[in-house]
Scaffold this active site. Structure first.
Site, PDB file in Angstrom:
ATOM      1  N   PHE B 242       0.812  -1.219   0.000  1.00  0.00           N
ATOM      2  CA  PHE B 242       0.000   0.000   0.000  1.00  0.00           C
ATOM      3  C   PHE B 242       0.843   1.266   0.000  1.00  0.00           C
ATOM      4  CE2 PHE B 242      -1.927  -3.421   2.554  1.00  0.00           C
ATOM      5  CZ  PHE B 242      -2.897  -3.823   1.648  1.00  0.00           C
ATOM      6  N   GLU B 707      -5.819   3.230  -6.461  1.00  0.00           N
ATOM      7  CA  GLU B 707      -5.952   4.365  -5.533  1.00  0.00           C
ATOM      8  C   GLU B 707      -7.371   4.922  -5.488  1.00  0.00           C
ATOM      9  OE1 GLU B 707      -1.876   3.744  -6.174  1.00  0.00           O
ATOM     10  OE2 GLU B 707      -2.559   4.993  -4.548  1.00  0.00           O
TER      11      GLU B 707
END
Lengths: 160, 741
Positions: B242, B707
């Site tokens: 991430f 995203e």
């Protein structure tokens, strides 16, 4: 190698095979599996008993192997993710995880699958709510939870 | 040809992952492996007065203890052009190079031993005495300063705007103004960061958790002053990241130093607690928005200030102003970005860095404006729909956001929402509906791949790309299979190794737009090479034909006019007595960046149930609709979207680092006290992809979707909590104590 006073030779039955393993008194079952027996399917996520990635079955009970010392498994039956498939044939829970895309990175997946296998065996996967509750000790940071529920539901219906 | 792109293909690496046979960085079994454990500073700023390492050195199994006193002085050569993943100003942490302590958690020693248990124990025996200096441990939003030159050059601008905001705001008939606080958050991928370093003479192999093997190599080459060619980085599986594994952190350097010291391969794995001070985090932010509008709900002026925390030794900054600059049509805009220095480890990108923060403020403020105007929140968005990127003055390469709003609202049942807060109840619970828009800019970067066609009918595609979970292995296999006209089972994609052709960073949702097109180019190059061989042959089906007369068809080559049989690749190889044929291809951004602005869009609708007596918020369902361009694999794409929803749920209701200002330290540095969503938190999630194919942006038509999936989720939940309760909670997460206070 560990100094003699701290060192033990254990016998653990891993996935139906008797294994001898030299451990330190402080070695967790998780580290014994990963670093001594090189069964790296069992994952280390937190080493604090908080994430569930290291879940294995000890005598058919779900345990987080990071919170158990290896010496406590002496003479016991341990089932890890490597012990589920029969050759090329995936265990129904494994197959359902692939089919439902119940993971992304795959790192929490062995722990999720071992928890699911345990929960189904214990008869604790009878509804979606029960599956969510039983699977809540296994964190998935990629957020595949709804797919995990679908996979466990499917596998449970097939007798898991 | 049967389409393979667009099919919900099961993950090709699925069987390896569900059987425990996927090998992550910690799991490479090297003979003679030793174990390293870090000792971290316990003060926020100051210096080391003395280190007593005698007891540690004499502990059983210990091979070495290394501190600033005896660690080799490393080159730390400056990188001429820093990659975007690095902080653009200041200087990265020079680990074990001096007695200074810059933040609580800076490594001060590393212990290497025969076993992990021995190393952990010995690390506990290292005694460090510190001299503390005054430390900056309090976030004071009034102390913000503009980003430095390096960051400004990289697009982290201190100010942006257009029109006459002051006059327009003063004249605006309707105004709202609000302040939002978003705490420090941690990635907490389930796989800890870990490196195995192995020297063979002057050559170094790193088995590392990284989102970019090529940059890992480059960074370590600069740190050690080595030639890049002497370093190989291997990273076939990444257990989530991430953003935390974009750049190369100091522990990678430590692992390499430790391995050199003991002359053996060394593994350095960070503990869960250490991750909170070692690999970055989403910085604490506070933002202030003022929106001015007409009574009909047309935005006439917009002011947005974002203030974020930053470490002192280097400066990581984000593009938090980007969504405000172009999400809505508004002629008068002023936005400002400021940084507040603190003594902390450096923050870093975390899923949708900056943008998720900007969207949070903007979308919560839009909801407040809708309330002020007595307008449906969705209608307010539609009245301010941006037909172009107003800040850049460019048309969108494509934008199907209206279709997203319509599809998600319909599926969710938004029309059942009663406008008044506290007007919906069920079973003793307050019910709230909320929505928000999502946006994330689409980028692509240069990359290359190779394709080998082999005599047994397989294609092996290679690139130094990464797969931290989105399904790079699978989606790239599909792209290659479709381009080559082969079934998925006949294509193997290999990644995560610096020996493979260069790939850009696996972050910022750019992987498919970048590498997908490179793989198409590589497939076409190998087809062309094979056609060239066939044309040059003395005989055979294509001997002597001009180039344009041969075309790639189902699994082989045929005549461009469609006449005659298709000759499979393997058959052509046999005809030419070749075992295999290989070619490289690459793709890079073109003039589209000058002609268009590109972004992925989404619309998120959520329902919450609030127990007023307990202050608990539950989210029974979320529906998101997304315009991400063409979808290569709807199964893995959906997983990314629901994963983003879960991440957003954590952001809205659970996640926050508890910061101790006395020690400059995260107090809840573990997964029992830093709360993340669990299975029981997440009942029903739906993701819809609206049809799109953005060939203006790139030939494959994809935009990228990692995203955008997390953007908009937290504000939609916060807005739903307002609708349920009539209370605006402007400080995340929305915990029971905040709802009850």
């Amino acid at each position: 190698m560990p100094e003699p006073a701290h060192s033990f030779m254990l016998t653990i039955h891993v996935n139906g095979v008797e294994r001898q393993v030299q451990v330190d008194a402080r070695t967790t079952l998780l580290d014994a599996l990963r670093d001594r027996l090189h069964l790296t399917g069992t994952k280390k996520g937190c080493a604090l008993g908080q994430c569930g990635a290291c879940t294995v079955l000890l005598e058919d009970r779900r345990v987080v192997s990071c919170l158990m010392l290896a010496v406590m498994a002496e003479g016991k039956q341990v089932t890890t993710i490597e012990g589920l498939a029969r050759g090329e044939e995936l265990h129904p829970v494994q197959a359902a995880f692939v089919e439902h895309d119940a993971f992304q990175c795959g790192y929490c997946t062995p722990g999720q699958i071992m928890s699911a296998v345990g929960a189904i065996k214990e008869g604790r996967a009878r509804s979606d709510d029960e599956i969510r509750e039983q699977m809540s000790g296994n964190l998935c940071r990629c957020g595949a939870y709804t797919n995990i529920v679908a996979a466990v539901r499917d596998a449970a219906a097939q007798g898991g | 040809m049967n389409a393979i792109i667009g099919q919900p293909v099961n993950r090709v690496d699925g069987p390896a992952k569900v059987t425990g046979h996927a090998t992550y960085a910690a799991e490479f079994d090297l003979p003679g492996l030793a174990y390293a454990v870090m000792v971290l500073a316990t003060i926020p700023r100051g210096h080391i007065r003395s280190i007593d390492r005698m007891a540690a050195e004499q502990a059983p199994g210990v091979l070495a203890v290394m501190t600033h006193e005896d660690a080799p002085r490393l080159a730390y050569k400056p990188i001429a052009q820093r990659p975007q993943v690095d902080a653009q100003s200041g200087e990265q942490l020079h680990v074990l190079q001096d007695p200074e302590v810059r933040f609580n958690g800076e490594p001060v020693a590393v212990v290497i031993a025969e076993t992990l248990e021995q190393a952990v124990h010995a690390a506990d025996l290292v005694q460090v005495e510190y001299a503390r200096s005054p430390a900056l441990t309090i976030f004071d939003a009034t102390k913000g300063r503009p980003p430095s030159e390096g960051n400004v050059k990289a697009g982290r601008v201190p100010e942006l705007g257009r029109g006459e905001v002051e006059a327009a705001m003063a004249a605006a008939p309707v105004r709202i103004s609000a302040r939002y606080v978003h705490p420090r958050e941690h990635h907490n991928a389930i796989e800890p960061h870990v490196t195995i370093a192995h020297w063979e003479g002057e050559n170094l192999t790193l088995y590392d958790k990284t989102q970019w093997v090529d940059n890992d190599r480059k960074e370590i080459a600069h740190v050690f002053g080595m030639e890049e060619e002497r370093i190989r980085v291997i990273s076939p599986f990444v257990g989530g990241a991430f953003g935390s594994a974009l750049r190369t952190w100091p522990h990678v350097t430590l692992a390499a130093m430790a391995a050199k010291r003991v002359g053996r391969p060394v593994r350095l794995e960070l503990t869960r607690r250490q991750l909170y001070m070692s690999v970055g985090f989403r910085p604490h932010s506070e933002q202030h928005l003022t929106l001015g509008a007409t009574p009909e709900g047309k935005l006439v002026a917009l002011e947005h200030e974002v203030v974020q925390q930053v470490g002192r030794y280097e400066e990581y900054a984000e593009t938090a102003l980007s969504p405000t600059s172009h999400l809505y049509q508004c002629d008068n805009l002023w936005a400002r970005y400021r940084l507040v220095e603190m003594d902390t480890n450096s923050p870093c990108p975390m899923r949708a860095p900056g943008v998720v923060t900007g969207v949070l403020g903007l979308e919560m403020a839009m909801d407040e404006l809708a309330t002020e105007l007595g307008l449906d929140p969705l209608e307010l968005r539609l009245r301010n729909y941006a037909e172009q990127d107003q800040q850049k003055g460019l048309p969108w390469s494509s934008k199907e956001l209206r279709a997203c709003y319509a599809a998600a609202a319909e599926r969710f049942g938004w029309s059942r929402r009663k406008p008044e807060p506290r007007s919906m109840r069920e079973g003793g619970m307050l019910v709230g509906y909320g929505m928000a828009t999502a946006i994330y800019h689409s980028d692509r970067s240069a990359g290359s791949a190779s394709v080998a066609l082999t005599g047994n009918g397989m294609a092996v595609v290679r690139s130094a790309a990464s797969d931290m979970g989105p399904g790079t292995y699978t989606s790239m296999t599909q792209v290659a299979a479709e381009t080559l006209g082969l079934p998925v089972s006949h294509v193997r994609f290999e990644l995560g190794d610096t020996n493979l052709p260069f790939a850009p960073v696996h972050g910022g949702s750019i992987t498919m737009a970048s590498m997908g097109n490179a793989i198409v180019a590589a497939c076409q190059a190998v087809q062309k090479k094979l056609a060239g061989l066939a044309r040059a042959a003395q005989n055979g089906p294509f001997a002597g034909l001009p180039e344009e007369a041969i075309a790639a068809r189902e699994g082989g080559l045929g005549r461009a006019d469609g006449s005659g049989p298709v000759v499979p690749y393997a058959e052509l190889l046999r005809q030419h007595n070749l075992g295999w044929v290989e070619a490289e291809g690459s793709a890079q951004p073109g003039e589209e960046t000058q002609k268009y602005s590109s972004a992925a869009f989404g619309a998120i609708f959520v329902e919450v149930r609030v127990d007023e007596a307990l202050g608990t918020v539950r989210v029974p369902r979320m529906v998101g609709a997304y315009d991400v361009g063409r979808v290569i694999n709807p199964k893995t794409a959906r997983s990314q979207c629901i994963g983003g929803m879960v991440g957003g749920l954590g952001m809205a209701l659970e996640e926050q680092a508890e910061w101790d200002i006395r020690f400059g330290k995260v107090m809840n540095a573990n997964l029992a006290e830093y709360l993340v969503p669990v299975n029981a938190d997440v009942p029903s999630l739906e993701a819809i992809f609206v049809p799109n194919d953005d060939r203006n942006f790139n030939p494959l038509g994809v935009k990228g979707l990692a995203e955008v999936a997390i953007c908009g989720v937290a504000p939609a939940i916060a807005n739903a909590v307002y609708h349920a309760t009539g209370r605006r909670i402007r400080r995340l997460p929305i915990t029971p104590e905040r709802l009850l206070s």
